[in-house]
Design an enzyme around this catalytic site. Structure first.
Site, mmCIF file in Angstrom:
data_model
loop_
_atom_site.group_PDB
_atom_site.id
_atom_site.type_symbol
_atom_site.label_atom_id
_atom_site.label_comp_id
_atom_site.label_asym_id
_atom_site.label_seq_id
_atom_site.Cartn_x
_atom_site.Cartn_y
_atom_site.Cartn_z
ATOM 1 C CB CYS A 158 -0.891 0.552 5.203
ATOM 2 S SG CYS A 158 0.714 -0.191 4.822
ATOM 3 C CD GLU A 173 -1.199 -2.193 2.341
ATOM 4 O OE1 GLU A 173 -0.075 -2.671 2.093
ATOM 5 O OE2 GLU A 173 -1.876 -2.545 3.323
#
Length: 168
Positions: free
Chosen positions: A88, A57
């Site tokens: 993330c 991510e």
């Protein structure tokens, strides 16, 4: 008739490539909301780069932010094969992504539906729409297979997708 791969299919391709490299098999893609165009794709590179922040991510978000020369990505959706960790999730909030789609739930390390549930904090500046469990079984099977190959006891119990499973 040939069907184009979905964004989640592309995220799984990145996860499978990460698996082959010996990384935890997580893949992510970022898509432009208006055009549907793929803006970035990445798989985990934590071990390969010796970088604890090289999650799929994070890499995908960094790629798009750099390409657009903008720290905010409100016109973007992110697809990832595993529930994002707190790091993330925080990056997604800071980037102001519109929607998050993820595959398997992560009761142990997740930061969206589990753990700190970052988007519910009053101090969180932005919370995307969240859609979890997208192709959850496919994601859980990939993760289970990866970790089973790394355990001395392949029959050990583990938890993937919120359920206890036995590796075979």
């Amino acid at each position: 008739m040939f069907l184009a791969p979905t964004p989640m299919d592309l995220a799984f391709a990145e996860a499978e490539a990460a698996f082959i490299r010996g990384e935890v098999p997580v893949g992510a893609v970022v898509v432009d909301v208006e055009s549907g165009r793929l803006l970035a794709r990445a798989g985990n590179c934590v071990r390969e780069w010796s970088d604890p922040t090289a999650h799929a991510e994070m890499l995908a978000l960094r790629t798009v932010a750099a390409a657009q020369a903008a720290p905010r990505l409100p016109g973007c959706d992110l697809y990832v094969t595993l529930e994002p960790c707190p790091m993330c999730a925080a990056a997604m909030a800071l980037a102001r992504i519109r929607r998050l789609y993820f595959g398997a739930y992560d009761p142990k390390g997740g930061g969206v539906e589990h753990g700190p549930r970052l988007f519910t904090w009053p101090t969180c500046h932005h919370w995307p729409e969240v859609y979890g469990g997208v192709q959850e079984r496919r994601a859980a099977i990939l993760l289970r297979r990866f970790f089973a190959l790394r355990r001395p006891d392949h029959g050990a119990m583990s938890r993937v997708g919120g359920r206890s499973i036995r590796s075979t």
